[in-house]
Each structure stands twice: as structure tokens, then as C-alpha cells.
Design a protein around this motif. Structure first.
Motif, short mmCIF file in Angstrom:
data_model
loop_
_atom_site.label_atom_id
_atom_site.label_comp_id
_atom_site.label_asym_id
_atom_site.label_seq_id
_atom_site.Cartn_x
_atom_site.Cartn_y
_atom_site.Cartn_z
N PHE A 57 2.90 71.91 5.61
CA PHE A 57 1.48 72.08 5.88
C PHE A 57 0.87 70.77 6.36
O PHE A 57 0.11 70.13 5.67
CB PHE A 57 0.76 72.57 4.62
CG PHE A 57 1.34 73.85 4.07
CD1 PHE A 57 1.13 75.05 4.71
CD2 PHE A 57 2.11 73.83 2.92
CE1 PHE A 57 1.67 76.22 4.22
CE2 PHE A 57 2.66 75.00 2.42
CZ PHE A 57 2.44 76.20 3.07
N LEU A 58 1.23 70.38 7.57
CA LEU A 58 0.69 69.15 8.16
C LEU A 58 -0.77 69.36 8.54
O LEU A 58 -1.17 70.43 8.98
CB LEU A 58 1.48 68.76 9.40
CG LEU A 58 2.90 68.29 9.17
CD1 LEU A 58 3.59 68.08 10.49
CD2 LEU A 58 2.92 67.03 8.34
N LYS A 59 -1.54 68.32 8.39
CA LYS A 59 -2.95 68.38 8.77
C LYS A 59 -3.14 67.83 10.14
O LYS A 59 -2.50 66.98 10.58
CB LYS A 59 -3.80 67.61 7.79
CG LYS A 59 -3.81 68.24 6.43
CD LYS A 59 -4.70 67.45 5.52
CE LYS A 59 -4.70 68.04 4.14
NZ LYS A 59 -5.52 67.34 3.22
N ARG A 80 -3.57 63.35 19.40
CA ARG A 80 -3.23 64.18 18.23
C ARG A 80 -1.72 64.19 17.99
O ARG A 80 -1.27 64.13 16.85
CB ARG A 80 -3.77 65.59 18.42
CG ARG A 80 -3.54 66.47 17.24
CD ARG A 80 -4.27 65.98 16.00
NE ARG A 80 -3.94 66.87 14.88
CZ ARG A 80 -3.69 66.46 13.66
NH1 ARG A 80 -3.79 65.20 13.34
NH2 ARG A 80 -3.37 67.31 12.73
N LEU A 81 -0.93 64.26 19.07
CA LEU A 81 0.52 64.21 18.93
C LEU A 81 0.96 62.90 18.28
O LEU A 81 1.83 62.89 17.40
CB LEU A 81 1.21 64.36 20.28
CG LEU A 81 1.30 65.76 20.86
CD1 LEU A 81 1.82 65.70 22.28
CD2 LEU A 81 2.18 66.63 20.01
N ALA A 96 2.88 62.46 14.74
CA ALA A 96 4.13 61.72 14.71
C ALA A 96 4.06 60.57 13.71
O ALA A 96 5.01 60.35 12.95
CB ALA A 96 4.47 61.20 16.09
N GLN A 97 2.94 59.85 13.66
CA GLN A 97 2.79 58.75 12.71
C GLN A 97 2.82 59.26 11.28
O GLN A 97 3.43 58.65 10.40
CB GLN A 97 1.48 58.00 12.96
CG GLN A 97 1.56 56.99 14.07
CD GLN A 97 2.63 55.96 13.84
OE1 GLN A 97 3.64 55.97 14.51
NE2 GLN A 97 2.43 55.09 12.88
N HIS A 98 2.17 60.39 11.04
CA HIS A 98 2.18 60.98 9.70
C HIS A 98 3.61 61.34 9.29
O HIS A 98 4.05 61.05 8.18
CB HIS A 98 1.28 62.22 9.69
CG HIS A 98 1.22 62.90 8.37
ND1 HIS A 98 0.55 62.36 7.30
CD2 HIS A 98 1.75 64.07 7.94
CE1 HIS A 98 0.66 63.18 6.26
NE2 HIS A 98 1.39 64.23 6.63
N ARG A 139 -6.05 66.40 27.97
CA ARG A 139 -4.70 65.83 27.94
C ARG A 139 -4.67 64.59 27.05
O ARG A 139 -3.76 64.41 26.24
CB ARG A 139 -4.24 65.50 29.36
CG ARG A 139 -2.82 65.09 29.49
CD ARG A 139 -2.32 64.90 30.92
NE ARG A 139 -3.29 64.78 31.97
CZ ARG A 139 -3.72 65.78 32.76
NH1 ARG A 139 -3.23 66.99 32.58
NH2 ARG A 139 -4.60 65.59 33.72
N LEU A 140 -5.68 63.74 27.18
CA LEU A 140 -5.75 62.54 26.34
C LEU A 140 -5.92 62.89 24.87
O LEU A 140 -5.30 62.27 23.99
CB LEU A 140 -6.90 61.64 26.81
CG LEU A 140 -6.70 60.94 28.15
CD1 LEU A 140 -7.98 60.24 28.57
CD2 LEU A 140 -5.54 59.97 28.09
N ALA A 141 -6.75 63.88 24.58
CA ALA A 141 -6.95 64.31 23.19
C ALA A 141 -5.66 64.88 22.60
O ALA A 141 -5.32 64.62 21.44
CB ALA A 141 -8.08 65.34 23.12
#
Length: 65
Positions: A63-65, A20-21, A25-27, A14-16
């Protein structure tokens, strides 16, 4: 003991996922601006006028990484 291991594993997953979310979101905020991106539970939402057209044109969005 196995129940504690399972619970710990679920918490780490859940933390991982949340980390990643936030990275995604920052990207997206860097590409689109702060007002267009929101994080809700396990989803990153992108809103705004012309967003679909921009998504179709810009490969950085498709194509988000």
C-alpha cells in the motif's frame, strides 16, 4: 494558441508524472535498498530475490502512498 496551451499542459503533466515516479522510487529505495529499485521511462521496477514474498508480507510495500 490552443495548440501551445495543449503542448504546455502535456509538458506539465509529464513533469508531474516524472516527479511522482521519483518520489515512489525514493520511498521504495528507503524500504528495499538502492540496488533493488530502477526507474525506466514511466515505470518503477523492483527486482530481487524473495521480493514477491516480502511484498505479500509487508503492508508498506503493498500500500504505497
Amino acid at each position: 494558441m490552443m495548440a501551445r496551451l495543449m503542448k504546455r499542459g502535456e509538458e506539465l503533466a509529464r513533469l508531474a508524472r516524472q516527479q511522482r515516479l521519483q518520489e515512489v522510487a525514493q520511498h521504495l529505495r528507503g524500504l528495499l535498498g538502492d540496488g533493488a529499485v530502477a526507474v525506466e521511462e514511466a515505470r518503477v521496477l523492483v527486482r530481487g530475490k524473495g521480493m514477491i514474498k516480502r511484498w505479500l508480507i509487508d503492508p508498506q510495500l503493498r500500500f504505497l502512498k
